[in-house]
Design an enzyme around this catalytic site. Structure first.
Site, PDB file in Angstrom:
ATOM      1  CG  HIS A 108     -74.097  55.848   5.200  1.00  0.00           C
ATOM      2  ND1 HIS A 108     -74.779  56.511   4.198  1.00  0.00           N
ATOM      3  CD2 HIS A 108     -74.004  54.557   4.779  1.00  0.00           C
ATOM      4  CE1 HIS A 108     -75.080  55.664   3.235  1.00  0.00           C
ATOM      5  NE2 HIS A 108     -74.613  54.463   3.557  1.00  0.00           N
ATOM      6  CG  HIS A 168     -70.875  54.162   0.741  1.00  0.00           C
ATOM      7  ND1 HIS A 168     -71.294  53.320  -0.260  1.00  0.00           N
ATOM      8  CD2 HIS A 168     -71.867  54.135   1.689  1.00  0.00           C
ATOM      9  CE1 HIS A 168     -72.483  52.815   0.064  1.00  0.00           C
ATOM     10  NE2 HIS A 168     -72.844  53.277   1.239  1.00  0.00           N
ATOM     11  CB  CYS A 199     -78.112  46.308   3.720  1.00  0.00           C
ATOM     12  SG  CYS A 199     -77.577  47.836   2.893  1.00  0.00           S
ATOM     13  CG  ASP A 247     -72.976  50.547   3.238  1.00  0.00           C
ATOM     14  OD1 ASP A 247     -73.112  49.956   2.148  1.00  0.00           O
ATOM     15  OD2 ASP A 247     -73.597  51.600   3.527  1.00  0.00           O
ATOM     16  CG  ASP A 255     -74.230  46.791   5.793  1.00  0.00           C
ATOM     17  OD1 ASP A 255     -73.372  46.009   5.344  1.00  0.00           O
ATOM     18  OD2 ASP A 255     -74.943  47.499   5.056  1.00  0.00           O
ATOM     19  CE  LYS A 282     -73.789  45.992   2.201  1.00  0.00           C
ATOM     20  NZ  LYS A 282     -74.401  47.326   2.165  1.00  0.00           N
TER      21      LYS A 282
HETATM   22  C1  VGL Z   1     -77.936  50.666   4.285  1.00  0.00           C
HETATM   23  C2  VGL Z   1     -78.849  52.576   3.420  1.00  0.00           C
HETATM   24  C3  VGL Z   1     -77.653  52.939   2.862  1.00  0.00           C
HETATM   25  C4  VGL Z   1     -78.124  49.410   5.075  1.00  0.00           C
HETATM   26  C5  VGL Z   1     -76.725  51.010   3.717  1.00  0.00           C
HETATM   27  O1  VGL Z   1     -77.143  48.887   5.639  1.00  0.00           O
HETATM   28  O2  VGL Z   1     -79.282  48.931   5.142  1.00  0.00           O
HETATM   29  N1  VGL Z   1     -78.994  51.445   4.113  1.00  0.00           N
HETATM   30  N2  VGL Z   1     -76.586  52.137   3.018  1.00  0.00           N
HETATM   31 ZN    ZN Z   2     -74.700  52.798   2.297  1.00  0.00          ZN
END
Ligand code: VGL
Ligand code: ZN
Length: 202
Positions: A85, A52, A155, A50, A12, A110
């Site tokens: 995010h 979404h 993550c 990430d 990420d 993901k």
């Molecule tokens: C993450 C919270 C929500 C991360 C991703 O990359 O750790 N944390 N989405």
């Molecule tokens: Zn996330």
């Protein structure tokens, strides 16, 4: 040069997790030059992203009168609510501008299912659906993974734990990770969990 059966996993490294992003992780920008340097030593490099949809259930904004940091039941799983995010196709979901993305062999998105979050790069939080990363790595002959990125206590942690349960020898490149640390001690606790599960900590 690392052996060809070792892969580097970048977790990420996206705009929204940098200090100026929507879900800022302190000093996460310091990871970028380290990642660029490390990438020179690996032949197989995978990155999780990430990714979404805007209606994702992990966003506080999608639940009336809820705010980030609160915990809800999301389709049977405990879910910490986050600020909006890494929405698909937005700037915040892009890899950080300075990251050497040309060197990445394959990207695994993901968190695409609005009903379940996905901290690990391997499985969703309910461990129901695979992203295909474990299968792909095994097809490449990978037996060992080295993990860096954000967030150490979310993550990165769940990616390391799943890598171990998938049978990969796993090293956490701790110096190239940064955490959310919602409560003091979260990062240290996450590192201990990874160590206990069998990860080597560097
Ligand atoms: C993450 C919270 C929500 C991360 C991703 O990359 O750790 N944390 N989405
Ligand atoms: Zn996330």
């Amino acid at each position: 040069m690392q052996a060809s059966n070792i892969a580097l996993i970048l977790v990420d490294l996206q705009v929204d997790f940098m200090p100026t992003g929507m879900l800022p992780v302190g000093e996460a920008d310091e990871i970028i030059p380290m990642a660029n340097n490390l990438m020179k030593d690996y032949q197989t490099i995978v990155a999780t992203q990430d990714w979404h949809p805007a209606n994702h259930g992990s966003f506080a904004a999608n639940h009336p009168w809820r705010k980030p940091g609160q915990v809800i039941d999301l389709h049977g799983l405990q879910q910490i609510l986050w600020p909006i995010h890494c929405v698909q196709e937005t700037w915040g979901a892009e890899f950080v501008a300075g990251l050497d993305t040309e060197s990445i062999t394959k990207v695994f998105p993901k968190g695409t299912d609005p009903e379940v979050d996905s901290y690990s790069g391997f499985y969703d939080n309910g461990h129901r659906k695979s992203t295909g990363m474990a299968e792909w790595l095994k097809e490449q002959g990978i037996e060992e993974v080295h993990v860096l990125g954000v967030a150490t206590d979310y993550c990165v942690k769940f990616t390391v734990l799943d890598a171990l349960s998938e049978g990969f020898k796993t090293t956490l490149l701790r110096y190239a990770t940064r955490g959310v640390e919602m409560a003091p001690g979260d990062v240290e606790g996450a590192i201990e969990e990874m160590r206990t599960a069998g990860a080597e900590i560097q």
